[in-house]
Design a protein around this motif. Sequence first.
Motif, PDB file in Angstrom:
ATOM      1  N   LEU A  43      22.016 -81.117 -36.692  1.00 52.36           N
ATOM      2  CA  LEU A  43      23.347 -81.652 -36.986  1.00 52.36           C
ATOM      3  C   LEU A  43      23.579 -82.956 -36.232  1.00 52.36           C
ATOM      4  O   LEU A  43      24.136 -83.912 -36.790  1.00 52.36           O
ATOM      5  N   LYS A  44      23.145 -83.005 -34.969  1.00 54.46           N
ATOM      6  CA  LYS A  44      23.336 -84.225 -34.175  1.00 54.46           C
ATOM      7  C   LYS A  44      22.533 -85.392 -34.742  1.00 54.46           C
ATOM      8  O   LYS A  44      23.011 -86.524 -34.782  1.00 54.46           O
ATOM      9  N   ILE A  45      21.311 -85.113 -35.185  1.00 45.85           N
ATOM     10  CA  ILE A  45      20.473 -86.170 -35.764  1.00 45.85           C
ATOM     11  C   ILE A  45      21.105 -86.691 -37.050  1.00 45.85           C
ATOM     12  O   ILE A  45      21.196 -87.905 -37.261  1.00 45.85           O
ATOM     13  N   ILE A  46      21.555 -85.780 -37.901  1.00 42.98           N
ATOM     14  CA  ILE A  46      22.196 -86.196 -39.153  1.00 42.98           C
ATOM     15  C   ILE A  46      23.473 -86.980 -38.853  1.00 42.98           C
ATOM     16  O   ILE A  46      23.762 -87.983 -39.504  1.00 42.98           O
ATOM     17  N   HIS A  47      24.221 -86.550 -37.852  1.00 41.75           N
ATOM     18  CA  HIS A  47      25.448 -87.245 -37.454  1.00 41.75           C
ATOM     19  C   HIS A  47      25.136 -88.675 -37.021  1.00 41.75           C
ATOM     20  O   HIS A  47      25.828 -89.617 -37.390  1.00 41.75           O
ATOM     21  N   LYS A  48      24.076 -88.821 -36.239  1.00 39.96           N
ATOM     22  CA  LYS A  48      23.743 -90.136 -35.679  1.00 39.96           C
ATOM     23  C   LYS A  48      23.034 -91.041 -36.685  1.00 39.96           C
ATOM     24  O   LYS A  48      23.305 -92.234 -36.750  1.00 39.96           O
ATOM     25  N   TYR A  49      22.123 -90.483 -37.492  1.00 40.53           N
ATOM     26  CA  TYR A  49      21.274 -91.308 -38.360  1.00 40.53           C
ATOM     27  C   TYR A  49      21.527 -91.112 -39.854  1.00 40.53           C
ATOM     28  O   TYR A  49      20.875 -91.748 -40.666  1.00 40.53           O
ATOM     29  N   GLY A  50      22.433 -90.205 -40.216  1.00 38.65           N
ATOM     30  CA  GLY A  50      22.628 -89.873 -41.613  1.00 38.65           C
ATOM     31  C   GLY A  50      23.366 -90.942 -42.377  1.00 38.65           C
ATOM     32  O   GLY A  50      23.956 -91.826 -41.777  1.00 38.65           O
ATOM     33  N   PRO A  51      23.328 -90.842 -43.673  1.00 35.65           N
ATOM     34  CA  PRO A  51      22.523 -89.930 -44.463  1.00 35.65           C
ATOM     35  C   PRO A  51      21.030 -90.159 -44.209  1.00 35.65           C
ATOM     36  O   PRO A  51      20.589 -91.294 -44.007  1.00 35.65           O
ATOM     37  N   ILE A  52      20.275 -89.053 -44.228  1.00 32.18           N
ATOM     38  CA  ILE A  52      18.878 -89.080 -43.837  1.00 32.18           C
ATOM     39  C   ILE A  52      18.093 -88.138 -44.742  1.00 32.18           C
ATOM     40  O   ILE A  52      18.631 -87.134 -45.200  1.00 32.18           O
ATOM     41  N   THR A  53      16.840 -88.469 -45.012  1.00 31.49           N
ATOM     42  CA  THR A  53      15.999 -87.577 -45.813  1.00 31.49           C
ATOM     43  C   THR A  53      15.505 -86.434 -44.943  1.00 31.49           C
ATOM     44  O   THR A  53      15.439 -86.557 -43.705  1.00 31.49           O
ATOM     45  N   SER A  54      15.118 -85.344 -45.581  1.00 35.94           N
ATOM     46  CA  SER A  54      14.586 -84.211 -44.820  1.00 35.94           C
ATOM     47  C   SER A  54      13.264 -84.592 -44.167  1.00 35.94           C
ATOM     48  O   SER A  54      12.951 -84.124 -43.074  1.00 35.94           O
ATOM     49  N   GLY A  55      12.501 -85.474 -44.796  1.00 35.51           N
ATOM     50  CA  GLY A  55      11.244 -85.940 -44.201  1.00 35.51           C
ATOM     51  C   GLY A  55      11.477 -86.722 -42.919  1.00 35.51           C
ATOM     52  O   GLY A  55      10.776 -86.534 -41.920  1.00 35.51           O
ATOM     53  N   ARG A  56      12.455 -87.591 -42.948  1.00 42.50           N
ATOM     54  CA  ARG A  56      12.791 -88.364 -41.738  1.00 42.50           C
ATOM     55  C   ARG A  56      13.333 -87.436 -40.648  1.00 42.50           C
ATOM     56  O   ARG A  56      13.023 -87.587 -39.472  1.00 42.50           O
ATOM     57  N   LEU A  57      14.129 -86.460 -41.043  1.00 42.54           N
ATOM     58  CA  LEU A  57      14.664 -85.479 -40.106  1.00 42.54           C
ATOM     59  C   LEU A  57      13.517 -84.718 -39.431  1.00 42.54           C
ATOM     60  O   LEU A  57      13.527 -84.516 -38.217  1.00 42.54           O
ATOM     61  N   ALA A  58      12.517 -84.328 -40.212  1.00 46.96           N
ATOM     62  CA  ALA A  58      11.345 -83.635 -39.664  1.00 46.96           C
ATOM     63  C   ALA A  58      10.608 -84.536 -38.677  1.00 46.96           C
ATOM     64  O   ALA A  58      10.181 -84.084 -37.602  1.00 46.96           O
ATOM     65  N   ASP A  59      10.481 -85.822 -39.002  1.00 50.84           N
ATOM     66  CA  ASP A  59       9.824 -86.776 -38.095  1.00 50.84           C
ATOM     67  C   ASP A  59      10.571 -86.873 -36.770  1.00 50.84           C
ATOM     68  O   ASP A  59       9.963 -86.840 -35.700  1.00 50.84           O
ATOM     69  N   VAL A  60      11.881 -87.011 -36.844  1.00 51.74           N
ATOM     70  CA  VAL A  60      12.690 -87.158 -35.634  1.00 51.74           C
ATOM     71  C   VAL A  60      12.609 -85.893 -34.774  1.00 51.74           C
ATOM     72  O   VAL A  60      12.523 -85.967 -33.551  1.00 51.74           O
ATOM     73  N   GLN A  61      12.585 -84.711 -35.421  1.00 51.34           N
ATOM     74  CA  GLN A  61      12.493 -83.457 -34.673  1.00 51.34           C
ATOM     75  C   GLN A  61      11.063 -83.139 -34.252  1.00 51.34           C
ATOM     76  O   GLN A  61      10.848 -82.239 -33.450  1.00 51.34           O
ATOM     77  N   GLY A  62      10.098 -83.873 -34.809  1.00 49.79           N
ATOM     78  CA  GLY A  62       8.704 -83.648 -34.441  1.00 49.79           C
ATOM     79  C   GLY A  62       8.127 -82.366 -35.010  1.00 49.79           C
ATOM     80  O   GLY A  62       7.300 -81.713 -34.377  1.00 49.79           O
ATOM     81  N   VAL A  63       8.576 -81.988 -36.205  1.00 48.23           N
ATOM     82  CA  VAL A  63       8.070 -80.783 -36.857  1.00 48.23           C
ATOM     83  C   VAL A  63       7.641 -81.118 -38.278  1.00 48.23           C
ATOM     84  O   VAL A  63       7.999 -82.163 -38.824  1.00 48.23           O
ATOM     85  N   HIS A  64       6.868 -80.220 -38.890  1.00 51.99           N
ATOM     86  CA  HIS A  64       6.465 -80.384 -40.287  1.00 51.99           C
ATOM     87  C   HIS A  64       7.689 -80.181 -41.170  1.00 51.99           C
ATOM     88  O   HIS A  64       8.579 -79.390 -40.849  1.00 51.99           O
TER      89      HIS A  64
END
Length: 148
Positions: A43-64
């Motif tokens: 939620l914090k990542i989406i708040h800060k960088y959103g709108p965001i793709t799920s792929g970019r979200l995975a990159d930022v969180q460091g997960v597949h």
Amino acid sequence: MNKQIREAVELFEEVMIFGTARVIRTVDNPLWKEYSPQQIQMLKIIHKYGPITSGRLADVQGVHKSAISNRLKKLSDQGLIQMVKTETDQRAKLLELTEEGARIVLQSDRVLYEYLEQLLSGQVEEQEVEQFIAMFRKLKNILRWDGE
């Protein structure tokens, strides 16, 4: 590797891992019982960088990408995030927070800041905080993601 850099990295990792665990364990807030640390982070990542793709979200969180699908579904089912189409590619879907999702982020931040302010009060001098901020601003600029 420089011994000081190694120690700095190890200390940072310890603070992130054990600090998060301590805050969640110590602070009695229903919000942190209802949502996992990973969900709050999303939620914090989406708040800060959103709108965001799920792929970019995975990159930022460091997960597949597949690792976040279940979390995204739960957050969507709870009305905290929503999918929106892009103007340029109708197939691409972006994630953004709903008003309720933004409220959860702000509430989580408030609880965290209040706890840390109380924890650090009298323990850390103002000059040390200023040094910390300067160092992390510098690191943020060095580690900045492409396209930001």
